[in-house]
Design a protein around this motif. Structure first.
Motif, PDB file in Angstrom:
ATOM      1  N   GLY A 115      23.853  35.730  37.549  1.00 34.18           N
ATOM      2  CA  GLY A 115      23.127  35.442  36.328  1.00 34.18           C
ATOM      3  C   GLY A 115      22.870  36.599  35.397  1.00 34.18           C
ATOM      4  N   LEU A 116      23.579  37.717  35.550  1.00 35.97           N
ATOM      5  CA  LEU A 116      23.412  38.817  34.600  1.00 35.97           C
ATOM      6  C   LEU A 116      23.990  38.456  33.242  1.00 35.97           C
ATOM      7  CD1 LEU A 116      21.997  41.488  35.396  1.00 35.97           C
ATOM      8  CD2 LEU A 116      22.946  40.322  37.377  1.00 35.97           C
ATOM      9  N   ILE A 117      25.039  37.656  33.223  1.00 29.99           N
ATOM     10  CA  ILE A 117      25.593  37.138  31.981  1.00 29.99           C
ATOM     11  C   ILE A 117      25.818  35.648  32.148  1.00 29.99           C
ATOM     12  CG2 ILE A 117      26.653  39.314  31.280  1.00 29.99           C
ATOM     13  CD1 ILE A 117      29.324  38.306  32.284  1.00 29.99           C
ATOM     14  N   GLU A 118      25.767  34.922  31.061  1.00 27.03           N
ATOM     15  CA  GLU A 118      25.913  33.476  31.108  1.00 27.03           C
ATOM     16  C   GLU A 118      27.379  33.093  31.316  1.00 27.03           C
ATOM     17  OE1 GLU A 118      23.535  31.200  31.155  1.00 27.03           O
ATOM     18  OE2 GLU A 118      22.108  32.888  31.210  1.00 27.03           O
ATOM     19  N   PRO A 119      27.644  32.078  32.122  1.00 28.57           N
ATOM     20  CA  PRO A 119      29.045  31.720  32.407  1.00 28.57           C
ATOM     21  C   PRO A 119      29.816  31.237  31.188  1.00 28.57           C
ATOM     22  CG  PRO A 119      27.509  30.117  33.348  1.00 28.57           C
ATOM     23  CD  PRO A 119      26.689  31.285  32.901  1.00 28.57           C
ATOM     24  N   ASP A 120      29.115  30.754  30.148  1.00 29.38           N
ATOM     25  CA  ASP A 120      29.826  30.312  28.951  1.00 29.38           C
ATOM     26  C   ASP A 120      29.954  31.405  27.894  1.00 29.38           C
ATOM     27  OD1 ASP A 120      27.175  30.449  28.237  1.00 29.38           O
ATOM     28  OD2 ASP A 120      27.088  28.472  27.283  1.00 29.38           O
ATOM     29  N   SER A 121      29.574  32.639  28.264  1.00 26.34           N
ATOM     30  CA  SER A 121      29.687  33.746  27.310  1.00 26.34           C
ATOM     31  C   SER A 121      31.124  34.258  27.254  1.00 26.34           C
ATOM     32  CB  SER A 121      28.757  34.897  27.705  1.00 26.34           C
ATOM     33  OG  SER A 121      29.178  35.487  28.925  1.00 26.34           O
ATOM     34  N   GLU A 122      31.447  34.918  26.164  1.00 20.94           N
ATOM     35  CA  GLU A 122      32.788  35.500  26.017  1.00 20.94           C
ATOM     36  C   GLU A 122      33.050  36.535  27.102  1.00 20.94           C
ATOM     37  OE1 GLU A 122      35.395  38.047  22.716  1.00 20.94           O
ATOM     38  OE2 GLU A 122      33.499  37.094  22.136  1.00 20.94           O
ATOM     39  N   ARG A 123      32.045  37.325  27.436  1.00 21.90           N
ATOM     40  CA  ARG A 123      32.205  38.358  28.466  1.00 21.90           C
ATOM     41  C   ARG A 123      32.508  37.727  29.812  1.00 21.90           C
ATOM     42  NH1 ARG A 123      29.696  43.509  29.162  1.00 21.90           N
ATOM     43  NH2 ARG A 123      30.884  44.678  30.706  1.00 21.90           N
ATOM     44  N   ALA A 124      31.779  36.680  30.157  1.00 15.24           N
ATOM     45  CA  ALA A 124      32.009  36.021  31.443  1.00 15.24           C
ATOM     46  C   ALA A 124      33.406  35.415  31.506  1.00 15.24           C
ATOM     47  CB  ALA A 124      30.954  34.959  31.683  1.00 15.24           C
ATOM     48  N   ARG A 125      33.823  34.762  30.444  1.00 13.93           N
ATOM     49  CA  ARG A 125      35.165  34.164  30.428  1.00 13.93           C
ATOM     50  C   ARG A 125      36.240  35.232  30.561  1.00 13.93           C
ATOM     51  NH1 ARG A 125      32.696  30.875  26.405  1.00 13.93           N
ATOM     52  NH2 ARG A 125      33.586  32.153  24.748  1.00 13.93           N
ATOM     53  N   TYR A 126      36.026  36.376  29.903  1.00 16.11           N
ATOM     54  CA  TYR A 126      36.990  37.464  30.024  1.00 16.11           C
ATOM     55  C   TYR A 126      37.070  37.946  31.470  1.00 16.11           C
ATOM     56  CZ  TYR A 126      38.765  42.221  30.073  1.00 16.11           C
ATOM     57  OH  TYR A 126      39.461  43.358  30.398  1.00 16.11           O
ATOM     58  N   ILE A 127      35.921  38.231  32.069  1.00 14.04           N
ATOM     59  CA  ILE A 127      35.899  38.749  33.439  1.00 14.04           C
ATOM     60  C   ILE A 127      36.542  37.755  34.392  1.00 14.04           C
ATOM     61  CG2 ILE A 127      34.356  39.276  35.374  1.00 14.04           C
ATOM     62  CD1 ILE A 127      32.478  40.620  33.338  1.00 14.04           C
ATOM     63  N   TRP A 128      36.144  36.498  34.294  1.00 10.78           N
ATOM     64  CA  TRP A 128      36.671  35.499  35.221  1.00 10.78           C
ATOM     65  C   TRP A 128      38.176  35.326  35.056  1.00 10.78           C
ATOM     66  CZ3 TRP A 128      35.949  33.459  39.622  1.00 10.78           C
ATOM     67  CH2 TRP A 128      36.617  32.274  39.994  1.00 10.78           C
ATOM     68  N   ASN A 129      38.651  35.238  33.820  1.00 10.37           N
ATOM     69  CA  ASN A 129      40.076  35.036  33.599  1.00 10.37           C
ATOM     70  C   ASN A 129      40.902  36.233  34.065  1.00 10.37           C
ATOM     71  OD1 ASN A 129      39.690  32.484  32.511  1.00 10.37           O
ATOM     72  ND2 ASN A 129      39.514  33.249  30.410  1.00 10.37           N
ATOM     73  N   GLU A 130      40.401  37.444  33.817  1.00  8.23           N
ATOM     74  CA  GLU A 130      41.117  38.633  34.275  1.00  8.23           C
ATOM     75  C   GLU A 130      41.144  38.686  35.804  1.00  8.23           C
ATOM     76  OE1 GLU A 130      42.786  41.064  32.617  1.00  8.23           O
ATOM     77  OE2 GLU A 130      42.516  39.902  30.784  1.00  8.23           O
ATOM     78  N   PHE A 131      40.024  38.348  36.425  1.00  4.60           N
ATOM     79  CA  PHE A 131      39.960  38.387  37.889  1.00  4.60           C
ATOM     80  C   PHE A 131      40.877  37.337  38.501  1.00  4.60           C
ATOM     81  CE2 PHE A 131      38.283  36.862  41.906  1.00  4.60           C
ATOM     82  CZ  PHE A 131      38.183  38.039  42.634  1.00  4.60           C
ATOM     83  N   ILE A 132      40.715  36.093  38.048  1.00  2.00           N
ATOM     84  CA  ILE A 132      41.422  35.003  38.715  1.00  2.00           C
ATOM     85  C   ILE A 132      42.919  35.036  38.440  1.00  2.00           C
ATOM     86  CG2 ILE A 132      41.393  33.096  37.040  1.00  2.00           C
ATOM     87  CD1 ILE A 132      40.065  33.036  40.670  1.00  2.00           C
ATOM     88  N   SER A 133      43.325  35.667  37.336  1.00  2.00           N
ATOM     89  CA  SER A 133      44.766  35.788  37.067  1.00  2.00           C
ATOM     90  C   SER A 133      45.439  36.710  38.075  1.00  2.00           C
ATOM     91  CB  SER A 133      44.992  36.303  35.642  1.00  2.00           C
ATOM     92  OG  SER A 133      44.559  37.657  35.510  1.00  2.00           O
ATOM     93  N   ARG A 134      44.666  37.564  38.717  1.00  4.84           N
ATOM     94  CA  ARG A 134      45.214  38.517  39.687  1.00  4.84           C
ATOM     95  C   ARG A 134      44.891  38.143  41.125  1.00  4.84           C
ATOM     96  NH1 ARG A 134      43.554  41.206  35.149  1.00  4.84           N
ATOM     97  NH2 ARG A 134      44.829  42.955  34.403  1.00  4.84           N
ATOM     98  N   TYR A 135      43.726  37.549  41.359  1.00  3.04           N
ATOM     99  CA  TYR A 135      43.192  37.462  42.723  1.00  3.04           C
ATOM    100  C   TYR A 135      42.674  36.055  43.046  1.00  3.04           C
ATOM    101  CZ  TYR A 135      43.131  42.504  41.888  1.00  3.04           C
ATOM    102  OH  TYR A 135      43.476  43.802  41.570  1.00  3.04           O
ATOM    103  N   ASP A 136      43.429  35.051  42.739  1.00  2.00           N
ATOM    104  CA  ASP A 136      42.986  33.690  42.982  1.00  2.00           C
ATOM    105  C   ASP A 136      43.400  33.250  44.385  1.00  2.00           C
ATOM    106  OD1 ASP A 136      42.235  31.057  42.943  1.00  2.00           O
ATOM    107  OD2 ASP A 136      43.276  30.554  41.081  1.00  2.00           O
ATOM    108  N   PRO A 137      42.445  33.012  45.297  1.00  2.00           N
ATOM    109  CA  PRO A 137      42.834  32.554  46.637  1.00  2.00           C
ATOM    110  C   PRO A 137      43.511  31.190  46.608  1.00  2.00           C
ATOM    111  CG  PRO A 137      40.446  32.415  46.329  1.00  2.00           C
ATOM    112  CD  PRO A 137      40.983  33.167  45.150  1.00  2.00           C
ATOM    113  N   GLU A 138      43.206  30.366  45.601  1.00  3.87           N
ATOM    114  CA  GLU A 138      43.857  29.064  45.500  1.00  3.87           C
ATOM    115  C   GLU A 138      45.330  29.184  45.117  1.00  3.87           C
ATOM    116  OE1 GLU A 138      41.701  26.402  43.007  1.00  3.87           O
ATOM    117  OE2 GLU A 138      39.948  26.356  44.329  1.00  3.87           O
ATOM    118  N   GLN A 139      45.710  30.350  44.609  1.00  7.11           N
ATOM    119  CA  GLN A 139      47.113  30.614  44.272  1.00  7.11           C
ATOM    120  C   GLN A 139      47.774  31.530  45.296  1.00  7.11           C
ATOM    121  OE1 GLN A 139      48.683  28.959  41.828  1.00  7.11           O
ATOM    122  NE2 GLN A 139      46.721  27.900  41.498  1.00  7.11           N
ATOM    123  N   GLY A 140      47.114  31.702  46.435  1.00  7.97           N
ATOM    124  CA  GLY A 140      47.741  32.410  47.547  1.00  7.97           C
ATOM    125  C   GLY A 140      47.319  33.846  47.749  1.00  7.97           C
TER     126      GLY A 140
END
Length: 297
Positions: free
Chosen positions: A251-276
């Motif tokens: 909860g340091l940043i809101e999940p619908d914020s631009e910063r959160a979307r950036y962090i999540w998209n950058e992370f999951i594009s590299r390290y998604d367990p659902e993609q192996g």
């Protein structure tokens, strides 16, 4: 920093469905059994990990009574005092499959153990509405919350353990989330005097924003240590990239914020367990809980 279990599975919920968990199991192993087989005789157990597994179990309706037994066990195994003179901390344990346990007189972090347990207590109350166990341990809960304040320094950040100077992004996000959960719990149960803890929670947020959010490339430092900074890179999974999603989860940043979307998209594009991408079971739990927050579950 945290040590994580080295088991990877395809589906946490499938693992839970196949679990042979019984009410006779040691409370910590009963929770653990939803996430990995209990098939050896002895386990090194960090309460930090079981706290997170328990939170996930509650959110997915896996085993309320088992989590309640674990919470009771945690209360009954707090240190008064520990090796550093702290009250309300808990050690790591060696736990045998037959239920025998031995305290190891170690902890990976005092602050994050406390923060995640406070989050667990609030989750437990929200899911069950039961307050008897919480009321019976009111003063122990106060001691657990105060551990974070005891380790907090003038910059707002808390050290992981008293004898070291490291202040980690992951831990301090968990501290922030833990104090927030503690304040909500106090308000719900009619326990007074939370202003002091709210001030500490806001100081944690300020410390994260001013001491750890300084890379100027939308990445947080993963730690500071006696003035030295530890820069993060998306190219390094742990702790660099993994630590970034904690600001969303707690909860340091809101999940619908631009910063959160950036962090999540950058992370999951590299390290998604659902993609192996291969990561251990506890890391998968953290990623899944963050994913659920990002999609609004």
């Amino acid at each position: 920093m945290k040590r994580f279990l080295t088991l990877t599975v395809c589906s946490l919920l499938m693992m839970a469905a196949l679990s042979s968990c019984t009410s006779q199991r040691h409370p910590a192993l009963r929770v653990l059994e939803f996430f990995r087989p209990i098939d050896i005789d002895v386990y090194f157990v960090e309460p930090y990990a079981i706290n997170l597994f328990s939170i996930y179990a509650l959110r997915h309706d896996l085993d309320y009574s088992g989590v309640e037994s674990y919470i009771d066990w945690y209360f009954n195994n707090l240190n008064y005092p520990d090796k550093n003179g702290l009250t309300g901390s808990i050690y790591d344990y060696t736990i045998y499959r037959n239920g025998h346990q031995v305290a190891n007189n170690t902890y990976d972090s005092v602050d994050a153990y406390a923060g995640t347990f406070l989050i667990l207590l609030w989750e437990y109350y929200q899911r069950t509405g039961k307050r008897e166990l919480l009321d019976a341990n009111h003063f122990k809960i106060l001691d657990i919350a105060y551990l974070i304040l005891h380790l907090q320094e003038s910059d707002g950040l808390a050290r992981a353990i008293p004898e070291q100077s490291q202040k980690y992004l992951m831990d301090n996000c968990e501290n922030y989330g833990g104090l927030g959960a503690f304040i909500k719990l106090c308000e719900a149960l009619g326990w007074p005097d939370t202003d002091y803890y709210e001030q500490a929670r806001l100081a944690l947020k300020h410390g994260i924003e001013t001491k750890l959010d300084v890379q100027q490339d939308q990445l947080y430092l993963w730690a500071v240590d006696d003035g030295a900074i530890h820069r993060s890179s998306w190219g390094t999974f742990y702790p660099d990239a993994f630590a970034q999603i904690f600001v969303i989860l707690y909860g340091l940043i809101e999940p619908d914020s631009e910063r959160a979307r950036y962090i999540w998209n950058e992370f999951i594009s590299r390290y998604d367990p659902e993609q192996g991408y291969q990561m251990d079971i506890l890391q998968q739990v953290v990623v899944n809980m963050t994913r659920e927050k990002m999609v609004g579950l």
